[in-house]
Design a protein around this motif. Structure first.
Motif, PDB file in Angstrom:
ATOM      1  N   PRO A 461      -1.913  80.576  52.852  1.00  0.00           N
ATOM      2  CA  PRO A 461      -1.346  81.003  53.426  1.00  0.00           C
ATOM      3  C   PRO A 461      -0.867  81.503  53.550  1.00  0.00           C
ATOM      4  O   PRO A 461       0.068  82.823  53.799  1.00  0.00           O
ATOM      5  N   ARG A 462       1.042  80.541  53.643  1.00  0.00           N
ATOM      6  CA  ARG A 462       2.001  80.502  53.701  1.00  0.00           C
ATOM      7  C   ARG A 462       2.915  80.541  52.172  1.00  0.00           C
ATOM      8  O   ARG A 462       3.931  80.758  52.486  1.00  0.00           O
ATOM      9  N   ARG A 463       2.056  80.752  51.677  1.00  0.00           N
ATOM     10  CA  ARG A 463       2.398  80.887  49.592  1.00  0.00           C
ATOM     11  C   ARG A 463       3.461  80.051  49.555  1.00  0.00           C
ATOM     12  O   ARG A 463       4.876  80.045  49.212  1.00  0.00           O
ATOM     13  N   GLN A 464       3.055  78.254  49.977  1.00  0.00           N
ATOM     14  CA  GLN A 464       4.049  78.037  49.567  1.00  0.00           C
ATOM     15  C   GLN A 464       4.390  77.570  48.100  1.00  0.00           C
ATOM     16  O   GLN A 464       2.982  77.798  47.014  1.00  0.00           O
ATOM     17  N   ARG A 465       5.175  76.978  47.542  1.00  0.00           N
ATOM     18  CA  ARG A 465       5.578  76.442  46.460  1.00  0.00           C
ATOM     19  C   ARG A 465       5.700  75.121  45.989  1.00  0.00           C
ATOM     20  O   ARG A 465       6.071  74.264  46.458  1.00  0.00           O
TER      21      ARG A 465
END
Length: 500
Positions: A461-465
């Protein structure tokens, strides 16, 4: 006279057109041969770069579970003689998951045969299975072939061929043990009789009644009594305490698929697999080799007991699609496209990777034994695709893809020498890295026979990469397949060794 002259002109044009067509076909064949030769040279050069020197210690690999004897025969010849050339009236669009009688057997075979998809099914009807085996034994000795079988033994043999030190967790009889290379250490009980698998092999273009196989593949039948219970798990766990491998491989769990266990027995056996996995030190890499599954409940149990505790996954295109469906939608798929576009396969690999990443990050605090999958290897008829997390313990991704591609040809053609004239190239010169619009394209050429690139994959949900490396190698497809059963095991094993 005019008519004769006109007919002569027409005949001359036809001869000239046919001559030009022959010249054009010869030119195209020469171009294809040149392209194949160039790609082969490139793959061989990359493969030579990952060979270990004589001064490097052999990698230590442990692999389980189980073993069997394979009885291989041509599928259409066997069924033609068994049914005396009568093709039963079955629906080609329905796959019978349960195989309890001849009608369900044929229903299942036809479905996978016409789709060119590998399948492995249990026959609960022991009388029918024994009847099939006894009939096969009565055929000409030149038409049947006996081999040592089982995912774990086949991978173990390949590991040894690639220079590894190997510990195998398997139970086998006195008859089967001599077929295993002496270099392989065995952890498992001796049993009086080995399970037998009936391997129905077919080539591309083989026909049975109105049905034609689009590619070479196999349909496997078994009525195992030993392998579904994973009897060697405890012996392998004990041996691992002293062996300390660099890599632990789990395979053969598909033997549990559709097998009738007493309540709670399968979960208990899978829990023993989990205990084995979590008992290994963090620096021991762990790989799970998938196979053909149809039972959703078993796949959900694998998601609970196995997938969270391995670093690497190996599978074919059908198994990839099935795993993605289970992870994302809680359902299963059967036969899929036998020759999927690279872009679609890469997208499915990303989706599986993201699902496993999100699962790991959601549950790792509650279960500190969990691991994040850092490697996914998908092998198809036309190409090998390997995804690894950048700067992970897995090295030589390009070399592993090239090695796997060459192993695919050598194994299926049953020849260490790759003859460019025995090769079919299925891939184009370039491919899209994703089915999404504006996706970059990669080219395969003499200078770059195995394209590799790095990209960032977003998850959660936090758009980690997270940064990954992806490599794709073309397979020099064997024109006349001699053996497909066990190809995936050999391909995966060769790729794994190259990355240790």
């Amino acid at each position: 006279m005019r008519a004769l002259k006109y007919m002569g002109w027409i005949t001359g044009c036809s001869v000239f057109t046919a001559f030009i067509s022959i010249i054009w076909q010869a030119f195209q064949s020469l171009q294809a041969l040149n392209k194949t030769t160039v790609l082969l040279a490139g793959l061989l050069a990359i493969e030579s770069g990952v060979k270990r020197s004589a001064f490097e210690p052999a990698p230590k690999i442990a692999v389980g579970y189980g073993a069997c004897t394979d009885l291989q025969i041509n599928a259409t010849e066997f069924l033609d003689t068994y049914y005396k050339m009568r093709v039963p009236n079955v629906s080609p669009d329905i796959a019978a998951n349960d195989v309890n009688n001849e009608n369900e057997l044929l229903q299942s075979f036809v479905y996978y045969f016409k789709n060119g998809a590998a399948a492995e099914r249990v026959i609960a009807n022991g009388t029918l299975f024994k009847q099939l085996i006894e009939y096969a034994k009565q055929l000409d000795k030149e038409r049947i072939h006996w081999y040592m079988g089982g995912n774990a033994p086949l991978m173990a043999v390949r590991f040894v061929m690639e220079g590894a030190d190997v510990l195998l967790g398997a139970h086998m009889s006195k008859k089967l043990r001599p077929l295993l290379p002496k270099e392989i250490s065995l952890a498992g009980d001796e049993i009086p009789d080995d399970d037998i698998h009936l391997i129905l092999e077919y080539k591309a273009g083989d026909k049975w009644g109105p049905y034609e196989a689009p590619r070479a593949n196999r349909y496997i039948l078994h009525n195992d009594k030993n392998n579904p219970h994973l009897r060697s798990v405890e012996q392998l766990t004990d041996a691992l305490k002293h062996y300390h491998p660099q890599l632990l491989v789990v395979s053969g769990l598909q033997m549990m698929d559709m097998f009738k266990f007493s309540p709670g027995v399968r979960e208990a056996r899978l829990n023993q697999v989990k205990r084995q996995l979590i008992s290994q030190p963090r620096d021991t890499l762990q790989h799970f080799e998938l196979a053909s599954y149809v039972e959703l409940e078993l796949l959900q149990q694998l998601r609970q007991y196995v997938l969270p505790y391995v670093d690497s996954l190996g599978m074919n295109e059908q198994e990839l699609s099935n795993l993605r469906e289970v992870l994302q939608h809680g359902s299963t798929t059967l036969a899929t496209d036998w020759n999927p576009r690279i872009a679609n396969t890469l997208d499915q690999m990303r989706q599986v990777f993201i699902s496993l990443l999100e699962d790991y990050h959601t549950k790792r605090e509650a279960d500190t034994q969990r691991r994040v999958v850092s490697r996914i290897h998908v092998h198809t008829l036309a190409y090998q695709a390997i995804l690894t997390i950048a700067n992970s313990k897995w090295k030589n991704t390009r070399g592993a893809a090239a090695k796997a591609a060459l192993t695919a040809h050598r194994y299926v053609c049953k020849s260490q020498f790759v003859n460019p004239e025995s090769v079919l190239l299925v891939l184009d010169d370039s491919f899209a890295t994703s089915a999404q619009e504006q996706a970059p394209r990669m080219r395969m050429s003499a200078a770059n026979p195995v394209p590799c690139w790095q990209e960032y994959i977003q998850f959660g949900p936090r758009r980690q990469r997270i940064e990954v490396e992806i490599c794709v190698a073309p397979v020099l497809v064997c024109r006349v397949a001699k053996k497909t059963a066990g190809a995936g095991d050999n391909i995966s094993a060769s790729g794994l060794v190259a990355q240790l």
